[in-house]
Design a protein around this motif. Structure first.
Motif, PDB file in Angstrom:
ATOM      1  N   ALA A  17       8.857 -55.835  -4.859  1.00 37.19           N
ATOM      2  CA  ALA A  17       7.896 -54.421  -3.919  1.00 37.19           C
ATOM      3  C   ALA A  17       7.618 -54.490  -2.250  1.00 37.19           C
ATOM      4  O   ALA A  17       7.215 -54.405  -1.728  1.00 37.19           O
ATOM      5  N   ILE A  18       7.216 -56.389  -2.414  1.00 40.58           N
ATOM      6  CA  ILE A  18       6.863 -56.413  -0.696  1.00 40.58           C
ATOM      7  C   ILE A  18       8.228 -56.771  -0.286  1.00 40.58           C
ATOM      8  O   ILE A  18       8.042 -56.123   1.178  1.00 40.58           O
ATOM      9  N   HIS A  19       9.245 -57.092  -0.305  1.00 41.38           N
ATOM     10  CA  HIS A  19      10.618 -56.871   0.155  1.00 41.38           C
ATOM     11  C   HIS A  19      11.408 -55.490   0.346  1.00 41.38           C
ATOM     12  O   HIS A  19      11.939 -55.760   1.527  1.00 41.38           O
ATOM     13  N   ARG A  20      10.824 -54.724  -0.620  1.00 47.87           N
ATOM     14  CA  ARG A  20      11.400 -53.205  -0.115  1.00 47.87           C
ATOM     15  C   ARG A  20      10.630 -52.757   1.067  1.00 47.87           C
ATOM     16  O   ARG A  20      11.150 -51.734   1.730  1.00 47.87           O
ATOM     17  N   LEU A  21       8.998 -53.016   0.540  1.00 45.69           N
ATOM     18  CA  LEU A  21       8.051 -52.590   1.614  1.00 45.69           C
ATOM     19  C   LEU A  21       8.879 -52.674   3.468  1.00 45.69           C
ATOM     20  O   LEU A  21       8.711 -52.672   4.137  1.00 45.69           O
ATOM     21  N   ARG A  22       9.113 -54.043   3.370  1.00 48.31           N
ATOM     22  CA  ARG A  22       9.388 -54.678   4.360  1.00 48.31           C
ATOM     23  C   ARG A  22      10.406 -54.805   4.766  1.00 48.31           C
ATOM     24  O   ARG A  22      10.093 -54.503   6.320  1.00 48.31           O
ATOM     25  N   ARG A  23      11.091 -53.703   4.492  1.00 51.06           N
ATOM     26  CA  ARG A  23      12.750 -53.180   4.619  1.00 51.06           C
ATOM     27  C   ARG A  23      12.411 -51.583   5.096  1.00 51.06           C
ATOM     28  O   ARG A  23      13.405 -51.837   6.346  1.00 51.06           O
ATOM     29  N   LYS A  24      11.953 -51.250   4.902  1.00 48.87           N
ATOM     30  CA  LYS A  24      11.052 -50.267   5.250  1.00 48.87           C
ATOM     31  C   LYS A  24      10.530 -49.974   6.495  1.00 48.87           C
ATOM     32  O   LYS A  24      10.217 -49.107   7.463  1.00 48.87           O
ATOM     33  N   LEU A  25       9.616 -50.891   6.652  1.00 48.89           N
ATOM     34  CA  LEU A  25       9.206 -51.028   8.167  1.00 48.89           C
ATOM     35  C   LEU A  25       9.145 -52.044   9.072  1.00 48.89           C
ATOM     36  O   LEU A  25       9.156 -51.710   9.888  1.00 48.89           O
ATOM     37  N   HIS A  26      10.858 -52.143   8.772  1.00 48.25           N
ATOM     38  CA  HIS A  26      11.386 -52.669   9.976  1.00 48.25           C
ATOM     39  C   HIS A  26      11.731 -52.488  10.762  1.00 48.25           C
ATOM     40  O   HIS A  26      12.058 -50.715  10.789  1.00 48.25           O
ATOM     41  N   GLY A  27      11.563 -52.557  11.892  1.00 43.56           N
ATOM     42  CA  GLY A  27      11.804 -51.688  13.023  1.00 43.56           C
ATOM     43  C   GLY A  27      11.051 -50.744  13.729  1.00 43.56           C
ATOM     44  O   GLY A  27      10.523 -50.481  15.040  1.00 43.56           O
ATOM     45  N   SER A  28       9.187 -50.937  12.973  1.00 43.37           N
ATOM     46  CA  SER A  28       8.150 -50.160  13.106  1.00 43.37           C
ATOM     47  C   SER A  28       7.068 -50.752  14.004  1.00 43.37           C
ATOM     48  O   SER A  28       6.686 -50.491  15.017  1.00 43.37           O
ATOM     49  N   GLY A  29       7.954 -52.209  14.232  1.00 43.32           N
ATOM     50  CA  GLY A  29       6.368 -53.176  14.595  1.00 43.32           C
ATOM     51  C   GLY A  29       5.360 -53.399  13.956  1.00 43.32           C
ATOM     52  O   GLY A  29       4.260 -54.240  14.312  1.00 43.32           O
ATOM     53  N   THR A  30       5.111 -52.981  12.516  1.00 41.82           N
ATOM     54  CA  THR A  30       4.341 -53.879  11.842  1.00 41.82           C
ATOM     55  C   THR A  30       5.365 -54.580  10.999  1.00 41.82           C
ATOM     56  O   THR A  30       5.987 -53.726  10.235  1.00 41.82           O
ATOM     57  N   GLY A  31       4.534 -55.357  10.134  1.00 41.88           N
ATOM     58  CA  GLY A  31       5.299 -56.260   8.846  1.00 41.88           C
ATOM     59  C   GLY A  31       3.972 -56.600   7.900  1.00 41.88           C
ATOM     60  O   GLY A  31       2.993 -56.730   8.460  1.00 41.88           O
ATOM     61  N   VAL A  32       5.047 -57.304   7.058  1.00 43.42           N
ATOM     62  CA  VAL A  32       3.731 -57.943   6.157  1.00 43.42           C
ATOM     63  C   VAL A  32       4.194 -59.288   6.868  1.00 43.42           C
ATOM     64  O   VAL A  32       5.967 -60.168   6.036  1.00 43.42           O
ATOM     65  N   ARG A  33       3.462 -60.143   6.703  1.00 44.85           N
ATOM     66  CA  ARG A  33       3.519 -61.838   6.981  1.00 44.85           C
ATOM     67  C   ARG A  33       2.924 -62.905   5.810  1.00 44.85           C
ATOM     68  O   ARG A  33       1.980 -62.060   5.489  1.00 44.85           O
ATOM     69  N   THR A  34       3.986 -63.457   4.982  1.00 46.20           N
ATOM     70  CA  THR A  34       3.300 -64.391   4.560  1.00 46.20           C
ATOM     71  C   THR A  34       2.252 -65.112   4.634  1.00 46.20           C
ATOM     72  O   THR A  34       3.070 -65.885   5.755  1.00 46.20           O
ATOM     73  N   ILE A  35       1.437 -66.006   4.100  1.00 44.73           N
ATOM     74  CA  ILE A  35      -0.065 -66.558   4.636  1.00 44.73           C
ATOM     75  C   ILE A  35       0.040 -67.440   3.176  1.00 44.73           C
ATOM     76  O   ILE A  35      -0.122 -67.900   2.748  1.00 44.73           O
TER      77      ILE A  35
END
Length: 229
Positions: free
Chosen positions: A193-211
């Motif tokens: 789910a995280i991988h798919r969300l990252r792909r859809k947010l790609h290029g938006s200027g907002t992303g999910v960073r792993t801590i």
């Protein structure tokens, strides 16, 4: 959003659960007041849908205990108990809205949206992070003016991260936000789910960073032409 339904009528409970899940919410259902009180102590919810005529512990007492703990979660009472004095009593106990059975599911859904809209982000109907904008009750998202096409699970994941955009969200918090008691989400399922969300947010200027070792953080990111991991 994660919702607790306290309702002892199986047919009514089934209809409400189906309606809420179709709207993209995670729903936990209990059929007694004691179980409702225990669930509210042990889990975090965004909304309580509460029948008053519950066995073992009346819904009014569930509500009184909830408010005595200082919990400000919105509460929608759904009950066959009609009459102005009863409505006033329950609203004075701390209910946010009151719906008399039988009711149309469309009206119930509208009241749920209104309560969640009021509660989301301290009463703001929308959240914004950079070019990303979310309508939480409406389950819609945009990048600039372009709609972001998300599945119900992807939106729930984005919502959980956006509501904690200023702090790290753990994997356990994400799994709890995405699932109700009748569903399971494995670690691998969350990764997908995280991988798919990252792909859809790609290029938006907002992303999910792993801590590493802690969880995930939704944040504004520098634009990149490479694909997300």
């Amino acid at each position: 959003m994660r919702i607790l339904l306290a309702e002892d009528d199986p047919s009514i409970a089934d209809g409400i659960c189906a309606s809420l899940r179709q709207g993209g919410h995670a729903v936990d259902h209990v059929a007694s007041g004691n179980l409702a009180d225990a669930a509210l102590r042990d889990h975090d919810y965004d909304l309580l849908v509460l029948d008053l005529g519950l066995p073992s512990l009346d819904g009014s007492e569930v509500l009184r205990r909830l408010r005595s703990r200082g919990t400000v979660m919105p509460v929608l009472v759904v009950t066959a108990r009609d009459g102005l004095p009863e409505r006033i009593r329950v609203l004075d106990l701390g209910a946010d809205d009151y719906l008399v059975k039988p009711f149309a599911l469309t009206e119930f859904e509208a009241r749920v949206r209104a309560l969640l809209r009021r509660a989301s982000s301290q009463g703001k109907p929308e959240l914004e992070l950079g070019r990303l904008r979310l309508d939480l009750p409406g389950h819609r998202a945009w990048i600039d003016r372009s709609p972001l096409e998300l599945t119900a699970r992807e939106f729930s994941l984005l919502e959980a991260l956006a509501l904690r955009a200023d702090r790290v969200t753990s994997r356990a918090q994400l799994i709890e936000a995405l699932c109700d008691w009748d569903q399971e989400l494995t670690d691998n399922g969350l990764d997908i789910a995280i991988h798919r969300l990252r792909r859809k947010l790609h290029g938006s200027g907002t992303g999910v960073r792993t801590i590493r070792g802690l969880g995930y953080l939704l944040e504004e990111m520098a634009e990149s032409t490479s694909d997300p991991e």
